[in-house]
Design a protein around this motif. Structure first.
Motif, mmCIF file in Angstrom:
data_model
loop_
_atom_site.group_PDB
_atom_site.id
_atom_site.type_symbol
_atom_site.label_atom_id
_atom_site.label_comp_id
_atom_site.label_asym_id
_atom_site.label_seq_id
_atom_site.Cartn_x
_atom_site.Cartn_y
_atom_site.Cartn_z
ATOM 1 N N VAL A 274 0.833 -1.201 0.000
ATOM 2 C CA VAL A 274 0.000 0.000 0.000
ATOM 3 C C VAL A 274 0.869 1.253 0.000
ATOM 4 C CG1 VAL A 274 -1.611 1.366 1.398
ATOM 5 C CG2 VAL A 274 -2.035 -1.057 1.039
ATOM 6 N N LEU A 293 -6.490 7.855 -4.115
ATOM 7 C CA LEU A 293 -6.363 6.817 -3.097
ATOM 8 C C LEU A 293 -6.781 7.381 -1.743
ATOM 9 C CD1 LEU A 293 -5.237 3.871 -3.227
ATOM 10 C CD2 LEU A 293 -3.080 4.787 -2.350
ATOM 11 N N LEU A 298 -7.718 3.653 4.173
ATOM 12 C CA LEU A 298 -6.804 2.511 4.184
ATOM 13 C C LEU A 298 -6.070 2.399 5.514
ATOM 14 C CD1 LEU A 298 -5.395 2.749 0.568
ATOM 15 C CD2 LEU A 298 -6.637 0.811 1.527
ATOM 16 N N THR A 325 -5.767 -7.179 -0.359
ATOM 17 C CA THR A 325 -5.212 -5.832 -0.449
ATOM 18 C C THR A 325 -3.809 -5.850 -1.056
ATOM 19 O OG1 THR A 325 -6.491 -5.136 1.484
ATOM 20 C CG2 THR A 325 -4.613 -3.765 0.876
ATOM 21 N N CYS A 329 -2.687 -4.299 -4.759
ATOM 22 C CA CYS A 329 -1.585 -3.334 -4.886
ATOM 23 C C CYS A 329 -0.508 -3.850 -5.830
ATOM 24 C CB CYS A 329 -0.995 -3.028 -3.512
ATOM 25 S SG CYS A 329 -2.092 -2.071 -2.449
ATOM 26 N N LEU A 361 -10.482 0.267 -3.123
ATOM 27 C CA LEU A 361 -9.172 0.002 -3.725
ATOM 28 C C LEU A 361 -9.337 -0.849 -4.981
ATOM 29 C CD1 LEU A 361 -6.063 0.134 -3.587
ATOM 30 C CD2 LEU A 361 -6.134 -1.896 -2.125
#
Length: 387
Positions: A274, A293, A298, A325, A329, A361
């Motif tokens: 992230v 973002l 997050l 997640t 990414c 995301l």
């Protein structure tokens, strides 16, 4: 003190009782509960938490609990009428310091042989099948201080296959050299994480060598074993008294969320991805004049997930969302760094009732992938119509 005493339950306690007792003890002893405490108190709480984790790891599994119960029966003190040890002798023995437990030896070679036996690679060679000329080339160029006979894996990154540039793995560490650069070495005790991004190998988040003549799949296969080795080293060194069952669960289990070491590793990797994505998106957001973002969202997700992976009742879903997640990414980072659009898009498939942060995301990454596809199609069209 035995495991039942550590958790404060009866030897006949049910699985539910053990789970509840573990949660209570974790809440009581977790070092995060003592943010303002002195060093001695934090150290005491950490030791208590380690005992609680060890006890729960044994008693929460039917097989290890049965073996533990059997061992306790064998160690029961003699009944009345049996010979007893003199009180002064027992007191002296109790006062004597216990011998330090010896950490289990973790062998990279053993793991490589077990996991990769029979595998075939193009530019990756495993002992004892490393071509002598390539081994000699690597030894004269970048294998520092250990000798050619210590090399377990040789990855040839040279153009013509001479073996003088690339990467070598030994039991002591990782040796590497890129064309035009000096040879370097990292000892395993200094390595927190190793990863593969495309054909680049990264150590502690920094790229060390680009093995661009190797297959991505093959690199990923080898370094999955390296990550397992690092995880096993960490488990052995941080808690030498952990049982073989704990190691098995760390390395092979179908339920990795039951192992706190594995959970912490996944949490750290997802968090690092992230942060990397955030850095890559910052210039684009600056051009747009808005934040794409949602960093606050997050950050809150990671706070919640970090607590949830320590709760046996919530760990599985938290673990899965952290994996999602990190995978999202990775996919987004590939869109930024690779010329070709990503081929593996499984991460775009969502789960039911996933957190809002993960859902958002996923939407962002889906947009990045679609943009990458469009750029690739435009490039192909321009090349086709060039005269």
């Amino acid at each position: 003190m035995n495991h039942y005493d550590v958790l404060g339950v009866r030897p006949t306690a049910s699985t539910q009782e053990i789970d509840l007792a573990y949660r209570a003890r974790r809440t009581q002893y977790h070092p995060d509960k003592y943010p303002q405490a002195d060093e001695a108190t934090v150290r005491w709480a950490t030791q208590q938490m380690q005992r609680v984790n060890e006890a729960y790891a044994v008693l929460s599994n039917a097989e290890t609990r049965e073996r533990y119960d059997a061992s306790q029966v064998e160690q029961e003190p003699p009944r009345s009428g049996a010979a007893r040890e003199p009180r002064h002798s027992a007191a002296a023995r109790a006062a004597a310091p216990a011998p330090a437990p010896t950490p289990p030896q973790v062998s990279l070679n053993d793991l490589l042989q077990r996991r990769l036996r029979g595998a075939t690679f193009t530019r990756i060679y495993l002992t004892p099948y490393i071509p002598p000329k390539k081994l000699a080339g690597a030894g004269s160029s970048f294998v520092l201080g250990e000798g050619n006979d210590k090399v377990l894996v040789l990855i040839d990154a040279t153009v013509f296959g001479g073996g003088k540039d690339g990467l070598a793995l030994t039991e002591e560490g990782i040796h590497f050299k890129e064309l035009g650069s000096s040879a370097e070495r990292r000892f395993w005790e200094d390595v927190r994480e190793v990863e593969v991004r495309g054909t680049k190998v990264l150590v502690n988040g920094s790229a060390i060598v680009d093995c661009n003549f190797c297959e991505k799949r093959e690199l990923s296969q080898v370094f999955a074993v390296v990550r397992e080795f690092l995880l096993a080293r960490h488990a052995a060194q941080s808690s030498p008294e952990k049982t073989a069952e704990m190691m098995r669960r760390a390395q092979q289990s179908d339920t990795p969320w039951t192992n706190p070491v594995v959970c912490q590793e996944i949490f750290s990797i997802a968090r690092q991805r992230v942060l990397e994505l955030s850095d890559l998106m910052a210039p684009m957001e600056s051009e747009l004049g808005e934040e794409v973002l949602n960093r606050e969202e997050l950050a809150e997700f990671f706070t919640t997930a970090g607590a949830a992976i320590q709760d046996p009742g919530k760990a599985q879903r938290a673990f899965q969302f952290l994996v999602d997640t990190g995978s999202l990414c990775e996919l987004a980072i590939e869109c930024f760094e690779e010329e070709q659009p990503p081929s593996d898009r499984d991460a775009l498939n969502g789960r039911l009732r996933e957190p809002q942060a993960v859902r958002n995301l996923r939407q962002i990454v889906r947009g990045l992938v679609e943009g990458s596809d469009q750029n690739h199609r435009s490039t192909q069209a321009r090349q086709f119509f060039q005269r």
